[in-house]
Write a protein that holds these residues in place. Structure first.
Motif, PDB file in Angstrom:
ATOM      1  N   THR A  51       0.835  -1.201   0.000  1.00  0.00           N
ATOM      2  CA  THR A  51       0.000   0.000   0.000  1.00  0.00           C
ATOM      3  C   THR A  51       0.870   1.252   0.000  1.00  0.00           C
ATOM      4  O   THR A  51       2.068   1.196   0.301  1.00  0.00           O
ATOM      5  CB  THR A  51      -0.912   0.036   1.242  1.00  0.00           C
ATOM      6  N   GLN A  52       0.247   2.356  -0.299  1.00  0.00           N
ATOM      7  CA  GLN A  52       0.957   3.631  -0.276  1.00  0.00           C
ATOM      8  C   GLN A  52       1.452   3.932   1.139  1.00  0.00           C
ATOM      9  O   GLN A  52       2.563   4.437   1.320  1.00  0.00           O
ATOM     10  CB  GLN A  52       0.027   4.741  -0.777  1.00  0.00           C
ATOM     11  N   LYS A  53       0.665   3.578   2.130  1.00  0.00           N
ATOM     12  CA  LYS A  53       1.067   3.791   3.519  1.00  0.00           C
ATOM     13  C   LYS A  53       2.348   3.005   3.844  1.00  0.00           C
ATOM     14  O   LYS A  53       3.248   3.517   4.506  1.00  0.00           O
ATOM     15  CB  LYS A  53      -0.062   3.382   4.462  1.00  0.00           C
ATOM     16  N   GLU A  54       2.417   1.774   3.379  1.00  0.00           N
ATOM     17  CA  GLU A  54       3.617   0.962   3.609  1.00  0.00           C
ATOM     18  C   GLU A  54       4.846   1.588   2.939  1.00  0.00           C
ATOM     19  O   GLU A  54       5.938   1.608   3.519  1.00  0.00           O
ATOM     20  CB  GLU A  54       3.410  -0.467   3.089  1.00  0.00           C
ATOM     21  N   LEU A  55       4.662   2.109   1.735  1.00  0.00           N
ATOM     22  CA  LEU A  55       5.768   2.776   1.052  1.00  0.00           C
ATOM     23  C   LEU A  55       6.215   4.015   1.820  1.00  0.00           C
ATOM     24  O   LEU A  55       7.412   4.267   1.956  1.00  0.00           O
ATOM     25  CB  LEU A  55       5.382   3.152  -0.375  1.00  0.00           C
ATOM     26  N   LEU A  56       5.261   4.780   2.324  1.00  0.00           N
ATOM     27  CA  LEU A  56       5.597   5.978   3.102  1.00  0.00           C
ATOM     28  C   LEU A  56       6.464   5.633   4.305  1.00  0.00           C
ATOM     29  O   LEU A  56       7.440   6.330   4.600  1.00  0.00           O
ATOM     30  CB  LEU A  56       4.324   6.679   3.586  1.00  0.00           C
ATOM     31  N   GLU A  57       6.107   4.569   4.990  1.00  0.00           N
ATOM     32  CA  GLU A  57       6.855   4.157   6.178  1.00  0.00           C
ATOM     33  C   GLU A  57       8.276   3.737   5.837  1.00  0.00           C
ATOM     34  O   GLU A  57       9.195   3.955   6.612  1.00  0.00           O
ATOM     35  CB  GLU A  57       6.125   3.010   6.879  1.00  0.00           C
ATOM     36  N   PRO A  85      -8.120  -5.630  -1.042  1.00  0.00           N
ATOM     37  CA  PRO A  85      -9.246  -6.456  -0.606  1.00  0.00           C
ATOM     38  C   PRO A  85      -9.504  -6.382   0.900  1.00  0.00           C
ATOM     39  O   PRO A  85     -10.631  -6.592   1.347  1.00  0.00           O
ATOM     40  CB  PRO A  85      -8.859  -7.875  -1.025  1.00  0.00           C
ATOM     41  N   SER A  86      -8.493  -6.042   1.686  1.00  0.00           N
ATOM     42  CA  SER A  86      -8.681  -5.985   3.135  1.00  0.00           C
ATOM     43  C   SER A  86      -8.995  -4.582   3.644  1.00  0.00           C
ATOM     44  O   SER A  86      -9.273  -4.410   4.827  1.00  0.00           O
ATOM     45  CB  SER A  86      -7.442  -6.537   3.850  1.00  0.00           C
ATOM     46  N   ASP A  87      -8.950  -3.560   2.771  1.00  0.00           N
ATOM     47  CA  ASP A  87      -9.251  -2.193   3.176  1.00  0.00           C
ATOM     48  C   ASP A  87      -9.679  -1.410   1.936  1.00  0.00           C
ATOM     49  O   ASP A  87      -8.845  -0.985   1.140  1.00  0.00           O
ATOM     50  CB  ASP A  87      -8.029  -1.543   3.829  1.00  0.00           C
ATOM     51  N   ALA A  88     -10.960  -1.196   1.786  1.00  0.00           N
ATOM     52  CA  ALA A  88     -11.501  -0.550   0.590  1.00  0.00           C
ATOM     53  C   ALA A  88     -11.014   0.886   0.419  1.00  0.00           C
ATOM     54  O   ALA A  88     -11.106   1.452  -0.663  1.00  0.00           O
ATOM     55  CB  ALA A  88     -13.028  -0.574   0.633  1.00  0.00           C
ATOM     56  N   ARG A  89     -10.481   1.481   1.481  1.00  0.00           N
ATOM     57  CA  ARG A  89     -10.002   2.866   1.386  1.00  0.00           C
ATOM     58  C   ARG A  89      -8.608   2.960   0.784  1.00  0.00           C
ATOM     59  O   ARG A  89      -8.141   4.045   0.454  1.00  0.00           O
ATOM     60  CB  ARG A  89      -9.990   3.528   2.765  1.00  0.00           C
ATOM     61  N   SER A  90      -7.914   1.855   0.652  1.00  0.00           N
ATOM     62  CA  SER A  90      -6.547   1.902   0.130  1.00  0.00           C
ATOM     63  C   SER A  90      -6.402   1.036  -1.116  1.00  0.00           C
ATOM     64  O   SER A  90      -7.284   0.253  -1.445  1.00  0.00           O
ATOM     65  CB  SER A  90      -5.552   1.460   1.200  1.00  0.00           C
ATOM     66  N   GLN A  91      -5.276   1.223  -1.774  1.00  0.00           N
ATOM     67  CA  GLN A  91      -4.973   0.461  -2.972  1.00  0.00           C
ATOM     68  C   GLN A  91      -3.633  -0.239  -2.805  1.00  0.00           C
ATOM     69  O   GLN A  91      -2.754   0.217  -2.075  1.00  0.00           O
ATOM     70  CB  GLN A  91      -4.888   1.397  -4.184  1.00  0.00           C
ATOM     71  N   LYS A  92      -3.491  -1.345  -3.505  1.00  0.00           N
ATOM     72  CA  LYS A  92      -2.213  -2.046  -3.573  1.00  0.00           C
ATOM     73  C   LYS A  92      -1.486  -1.548  -4.824  1.00  0.00           C
ATOM     74  O   LYS A  92      -2.105  -1.285  -5.853  1.00  0.00           O
ATOM     75  CB  LYS A  92      -2.419  -3.556  -3.666  1.00  0.00           C
ATOM     76  N   ILE A  93      -0.188  -1.429  -4.709  1.00  0.00           N
ATOM     77  CA  ILE A  93       0.632  -0.932  -5.808  1.00  0.00           C
ATOM     78  C   ILE A  93       1.461  -2.100  -6.336  1.00  0.00           C
ATOM     79  O   ILE A  93       2.163  -2.772  -5.578  1.00  0.00           O
ATOM     80  CB  ILE A  93       1.531   0.214  -5.338  1.00  0.00           C
TER      81      ILE A  93
END
Length: 142
Positions: A51-57, A85-93
């Motif tokens: 996710t974008q959040k994981e990349l940010l971290e 699939p586990s969080d509709a607010r985020s996307q997988k890259i």
């Protein structure tokens, strides 16, 4: 208080980073990628589908910078995004075939730039430089 740039770790590291970036950019330009995309590609080549959040971290980038770079990478067909699939607010890259096809060439470009930049140091000095740099990075992270 006087300020001596030759005695400023920040000034020296910034100058060093700009020289590294310029050299690497020259080496990766034929691959159709730019320096701002390179750290993201390195992370995705290690682990795709994040996710974008994981990349940010992992990258210590600003949210807006990462979002803009990902948009350009998607436009340039380096990545694609899918619903998480586990969080509709985020996307997988995900990396595209194009990004996977340049991986080895990009790694070689980075290897060549590092070898060039560190060529004035012995093997022991290179290891020490990298170890000390990692310690400084660790100390600066929140």
């Amino acid at each position: 208080m006087t300020f001596e740039k030759s005695q400023s770790a920040g000034f020296i590291v910034n100058h060093l980073a700009r020289l590294f970036a310029k050299g690497l950019q020259d080496r990766i330009a034929p691959l159709g990628i730019v320096i701002g995309q390179f750290p993201i590609l390195l992370e995705l080549w290690e682990k795709d589908g994040v996710t974008q959040k994981e990349l940010l971290e992992r990258l210590d980038l600003e949210q807006a910078t990462l979002a803009n770079t990902l948009t350009r990478m998607e436009r340039d067909t380096l990545i694609r995004r899918t619903k998480n699939p586990s969080d509709a607010r985020s996307q997988k890259i995900w990396l595209t075939e194009r990004a996977m096809a340049i991986k080895e060439h990009a790694y070689q470009a980075a290897h060549d730039q590092n070898a060039f930049a560190l060529s004035g140091l012995s093997s022991e000095e290179q290891a020490q430089f990298l170890a000390l740099s990692e310690r400084v990075i660790k100390a600066m992270r929140p």
